[in-house]
Design an enzyme around this catalytic site. Structure first.
Site, PDB file in Angstrom:
ATOM      1  N   TYR A   1       1.257  -2.577  11.556  1.00 18.66           N
ATOM      2  CA  TYR A   1       2.188  -3.712  11.483  1.00 18.66           C
ATOM      3  C   TYR A   1       2.532  -4.080  12.918  1.00 18.66           C
ATOM      4  O   TYR A   1       2.966  -3.217  13.689  1.00 18.66           O
ATOM      5  CB  TYR A   1       3.464  -3.333  10.749  1.00 18.66           C
ATOM      6  CG  TYR A   1       3.319  -3.243   9.258  1.00 18.66           C
ATOM      7  CD1 TYR A   1       3.418  -4.383   8.455  1.00 18.66           C
ATOM      8  CD2 TYR A   1       3.100  -2.018   8.634  1.00 18.66           C
ATOM      9  CE1 TYR A   1       3.286  -4.289   7.073  1.00 18.66           C
ATOM     10  CE2 TYR A   1       2.969  -1.921   7.261  1.00 18.66           C
ATOM     11  CZ  TYR A   1       3.069  -3.070   6.487  1.00 18.66           C
ATOM     12  OH  TYR A   1       2.942  -2.981   5.121  1.00 18.66           O
TER      13      TYR A   1
ATOM     14  N   ASP B   1       0.781  -1.235   0.000  1.00 18.55           N
ATOM     15  CA  ASP B   1       0.000   0.000   0.000  1.00 18.55           C
ATOM     16  C   ASP B   1       0.815   1.289   0.000  1.00 18.55           C
ATOM     17  O   ASP B   1       0.228   2.362   0.077  1.00 18.55           O
ATOM     18  CB  ASP B   1      -0.966   0.018   1.181  1.00 18.55           C
ATOM     19  CG  ASP B   1      -0.245  -0.058   2.528  1.00 18.55           C
ATOM     20  OD1 ASP B   1       1.001  -0.062   2.547  1.00 18.55           O
ATOM     21  OD2 ASP B   1      -0.938  -0.123   3.550  1.00 18.55           O
TER      22      ASP B   1
ATOM     23  N   ARG C   1      -3.837   5.474   6.027  1.00 20.21           N
ATOM     24  CA  ARG C   1      -4.183   5.168   4.637  1.00 20.21           C
ATOM     25  C   ARG C   1      -5.342   6.003   4.117  1.00 20.21           C
ATOM     26  O   ARG C   1      -5.849   6.894   4.806  1.00 20.21           O
ATOM     27  CB  ARG C   1      -4.527   3.679   4.564  1.00 20.21           C
ATOM     28  CG  ARG C   1      -3.293   2.801   4.444  1.00 20.21           C
ATOM     29  CD  ARG C   1      -3.229   2.276   3.025  1.00 20.21           C
ATOM     30  NE  ARG C   1      -4.439   1.550   2.763  1.00 20.21           N
ATOM     31  CZ  ARG C   1      -4.631   0.266   3.059  1.00 20.21           C
ATOM     32  NH1 ARG C   1      -3.663  -0.435   3.563  1.00 20.21           N
ATOM     33  NH2 ARG C   1      -5.794  -0.304   2.809  1.00 20.21           N
TER      34      ARG C   1
ATOM     35  N   PRO D   1       8.351  -5.825   4.425  1.00 17.80           N
ATOM     36  CA  PRO D   1       7.602  -4.674   3.937  1.00 17.80           C
ATOM     37  C   PRO D   1       7.716  -3.438   4.821  1.00 17.80           C
ATOM     38  O   PRO D   1       7.059  -2.445   4.571  1.00 17.80           O
ATOM     39  CB  PRO D   1       6.158  -5.187   3.943  1.00 17.80           C
ATOM     40  CG  PRO D   1       6.129  -6.198   5.022  1.00 17.80           C
ATOM     41  CD  PRO D   1       7.515  -6.737   5.208  1.00 17.80           C
TER      42      PRO D   1
END
Lengths: 623, 623
Positions: A269, A52, A261, A348
């Site tokens: 996370y 993302d 987001r 990530p």
């Protein structure tokens, strides 16, 4: 007439896998007018979750394809990174906030966050307008490369044979297709079928190391970088003041990362203990051991004294354990390529994966187009592996350091070997150029000639063109120069003319234009596709807008009124000016060659036109 | 069953005429969820030509409806005005270049030029996505207003009866429809059928004056402002260096104006001698007397020594002669309104016409929506004529001066009473605020209360909200405040909290929030549609982003995390900061009420909440 059992067809490029790498590839090729097909095994496109984060450099790349407007409209922007560390009362406290982007020449001073499905939709919709759709569900079942050297060397030959199975064909009907492709690009993910078909090894640490450690704790965990993380996308209810910033939370109850987001969605996370989520026997993630609610419980402990819960259902979640690996090669004889996760995997945490994937095929697409058009030698395609494998290795080096730092315990009284906030912040800033994608540097090759670097000392050859605002001579409209360098497969020839008001300069510029028009100069020598198709000329003057007319320049340097720029502010003194100095341009005049992917390929003074010809001769056919 | 001879239907608003005024109106109403229909007599939309200039303020309005992106993508930008005057050798020479926009607080420092058809398409496409289409060809044949006062006072009654004739119905089929509308808006152009139906007079000078002068030259031309101009749209071939700038060319061979447009198109306005194009008997333009090639011949004389010709065919051309007129009233009992050219006509030299038209209905649409929802008294609609007729008169005053100046002969040895370049340039700059649309000022009325102006000395009540960049407290993302004030029919309540770090200020802000929550405070008293539908609260702090959290503010002032702003730069120090000073905000705290059309309606200190209630009470129903 009996129905044929198998369909047979030809295509120039077959892309396998419609993730970020495959879509960037197919879109770029379609935009270039290349005959391309793209297939994917999954019946539907990604709806949520996955990757993302879009780095500043990747936003520039989107912009070069005309796709940034929508990305910026739909995505969230991260401007701030906040750091939380253990407080004396057992919870966490904010120990600092810093700019999210640490790269001096970034055009976009933020990262965009948006779920992968929305990012892919940007490509899909643009592809639809170009007349190309992802064919799905379609599974490749065999791939075969010609063994004939003569065929392999001739890019007009269909050297790769791929068998495709169309999974949605009703039973009993023929569902097999044989595709003869000139080139195949495998963007088919970490478990790449294309990669495995050619026995390309993944090099680097294996998850096996973690499994060995778990089953036999005497086996050192020291060098294991396979950290286990849970991911939750949700709309939070919280009193945490930095919920809309990228946060690195180090607590004595675990580590956590916050990624705000689109809309009100936030991704967390969450670092997990080995035993939380891993099957001890296999060393693999066992999703049954851990659901989203348990993940949130772990997060809640890190957030204390702040509260956090989810307003609605969790939108998406996963647990992953992943190692740092890079494929031993990225291409099979410059006919079959792998890109994205198919050739490099990493954690990530720094938001690199999807960016690296898309930039792989951004690098490859124009080269394929040039070779397919017969303009460039097939050897040009070797520079794909050369440039992108080096980058993938750098990325994994970086990622290893960054992940280790991030997963490490914070330094406390009892953990004197822990990571201090200062160490973390320093690393965050040091890695800034890399994390933003701005620092990507390609080493000398057929498409990177560095001998005249001194003539444009701050336009680093092998790095992307530095953004700056110039104004158009004809109408004083300010333009970001990157917007004049679209990813349209053309080489951009930037003629920095110096100051046309200087005594000697008009004659020098006139002479240059005359020299460039010679039949043996690069313009005419390497324009098999026609000068205007291969090259795009821009003329950039050091003078002031009020003191010159665009009509003052030789016609060759202004094929259109919009092509003359001046290094000056706009009419209101708000933007522009100082570009020559920023770029370190020699005032006697310099030509800068920008590659179709926006990277500086070559710099030369007016006197060394022959070196520019040599540059193109090293990969292009003379016309 | 026999086919009924006439269809009959109800609608809340019927818009007659799908030009700029009608489209802005129908689009705004559709976006507001109002039941609206729009009809036009012409079978097709405009394809080329017509008006083509969008002022900075109108760009802001487009942006407030989410339409500016496309306008900016498709249109040309004019940044520079260039002035040409007679040179000693008989031709013309450039005597100066200046910024095109002379308005200190303009957000967009340029005008956009784009042909009217493309501008209308922006509305049409957005309307399609909202589920509304222009019905065409449809001609109104009669209009009738109820004579019953009780009906006229009740906005829920369908007080206007309009008969429409659907022109594309095959002969013999019923083609007539009776529409009962609550309100009718006539945006049907200079020859407005709606205006004529209600015998509304146009006041001002008549073309007759010119006719009288032409037939009898002893009749003075002194006060005739009906200049005759030819217009040509084309792609020029020219060595004229300012062909991409707005140019005012005064030559001894005539006057000319250059308006660069989208792509390579350029519009020329060419001043004509009376006898060139006018029928002496009627005083009307006779297009047979003058074609595009003859127009270009006239232009060519003004351009000498530069050459100009057309590369392809002329795209569009016209000749016009037009007076300065304004309708005696803009509304019939607040049930039927006229807008745009239907109520004011003027010369197109300063590019005002289309802008004035669109801004008429931008002013009207939110008022109609509020009345139709039962939130506001029908008397609110009186402010439409009050505000826009005054503006139209100002516009005509301006236009008369500007047109006279522009059409006047340049000063030379033999014309000592001509216009000097300095006079022209000075006028150009003086008129800048007006020409940009930024200077539009509405006088006190129900929706403009000026008593507390001193608390925000530079946010002029009755003018549009001054643009400025603030950063969001939650994520430090910089935002142009205008982008947080969309044209969504809500009143924006901007709470400037002062600096929350100041000793007394937190208590003052807490008290304000508590006061605002009282049942008799304006929020609850005037929220028939629900607080969130009528009001949108923004909280703007004078503190620095690093020193506060968005969670520090009372919940009422931050209904969403995005609603708290700080008057500070972004993380990179590039934009933002200094807003309080620019706006002249009293640091003890100020509330600014911004109307749905982006105009400042009211300012008050924290202690005078009751005055805000009085503001809303002057046009809204209490809930």
């Amino acid at each position: 007439m009996p129905i044929p059992l198998t369909k047979e067809s030809d295509v120039d490029v077959l892309v396998i896998g419609a993730g970020p790498a495959g879509l960037m590839c197919a879109h770029a090729l379609a935009k270039a007018g290349v005959d391309v097909r793209i297939v994917d095994q999954r019946p539907k496109k990604v709806a949520a979750g996955q990757a993302d984060g879009i780095q500043p450099r990747t936003i520039e790349v989107f912009q070069s394809y005309g796709l940034a407007d929508r990305l910026l409209r739909e995505g969230n922007q991260m401007h701030t990174a906040a750091f939380y560390n253990p407080s004396i009362d057992g919870g966490i406290e904010c120990t600092g906030r810093a700019p999210d982007i640490n790269a001096p020449n970034a055009r976009y001073l933020f990262e965009v966050t948006l779920h992968q499905g929305a990012i892919e939709a940007i490509f899909l919709d643009s592809m639809t307008s170009l007349g190309i759709e992802v064919e799905r569900p379609v599974m490749p079942t065999s791939i075969e490369l010609s063994q004939d050297d003569a065929i392999l060397k001739d890019p007009s030959m269909h050297a790769v044979k791929v068998v495709l199975k169309h999974l949605d064909v009703p039973e009993g009907k023929p569902n097999t297709e044989i595709v003869h492709a000139k080139f195949v690009v495998g963007g088919d993910g970490a478990h790449s079928w294309v990669r495995k078909s050619f026995d390309i090894a993944m090099e680097g640490e294996q998850t096996g190391a973690l499994a060995r450690h778990l089953t036999n704790p005497t086996h050192s965990r020291q060098n294991v970088t396979d950290y286990i993380w849970g991911v939750v996308d949700m709309i939070p209810e919280t009193d945490f003041p930095d919920i809309r910033n990228r946060c690195a939370i180090h607590s004595n109850n675990g580590s956590c990362m916050v990624i705000p987001r689109e809309g009100d969605t936030v991704r967390l996370y969450i670092q997990l203990a080995d035993t939380d989520a891993v099957d001890v026997q296999t060393g693999r993630v066992d999703k049954n051991k851990m659901g989203p609610q348990r993940l949130l419980e772990v997060a809640r402990k890190s957030f204390h004294p702040y509260s956090i819960s989810t307003l609605h259902d969790v939108q998406w979640w996963t647990i992953y354990i992943i190692g740092q690996r890079v494929a031993s090669r990225f291409s099979v004889r410059e006919r079959v390529f792998i890109a994205g996760d198919a050739c490099h995997t990493h954690s990530p945490k720094a938001g690199q994966g999807m960016n690296a994937s898309m930039n792989d095929t951004h690098n490859l697409a124009w080269k394929l187009a040039h070779v397919l058009r017969g303009w460039s030698n097939i050897s040009l395609l070797q520079t794909y592996e050369f440039e992108r494998r080096k980058y993938a290795q750098d990325l994994i080096d970086f990622d290893r350091k960054f992940a280790a730092l991030f997963s490490g315990k914070p330094r406390t009284e009892s953990h004197q070997d822990g990571v201090t906030h200062e160490e973390f912040l320093e690393a965050f800033q040091t890695f800034g150029l890399f994390m933003s994608g701005i620092g990507v540097h390609y080493l000398p090759s057929a498409v990177v000639h560095t001998q005249h670097q001194a003539y444009a000392s701050n336009l680093i050859i092998g790095e992307r063109m530095v953004p700056h605002v110039f104004v158009r001579a004809a109408d004083a409209r300010p333009y970001e120069i990157q917007d004049l360098l679209p990813a349209d497969t053309r080489f951009k020839i930037l003629v920095f003319t110096g100051d046309i008001r200087d005594k000697l300069q008009p004659d020098r510029v006139t002479k240059l234009a005359a020299d460039m028009e010679q039949p043996n100069a690069f313009l005419k020598r390497f324009s098999k596709g026609g000068i205007d198709s291969v090259f795009d000329i821009l003329c950039i003057n050091a003078g002031k807008k009020g003191s010159l007319n665009y009509t003052d320049f030789p016609a060759l340097l202004r094929p259109h009124w919009s092509k003359v720029l001046v290094d000056d502010t706009d009419m209101y003194g708000r933007v522009g000016g100082g570009g020559y100095e920023k770029y370190g341009i020699d005032l006697r005049g310099v030509i800068v060659v920008v590659r179709p992917d926006g990277f500086v390929g070559m710099v030369a003074p007016f006197e060394e036109l022959e070196d520019i010809a040599s540059y193109f001769a090293s990969f292009m056919h003379a016309s």
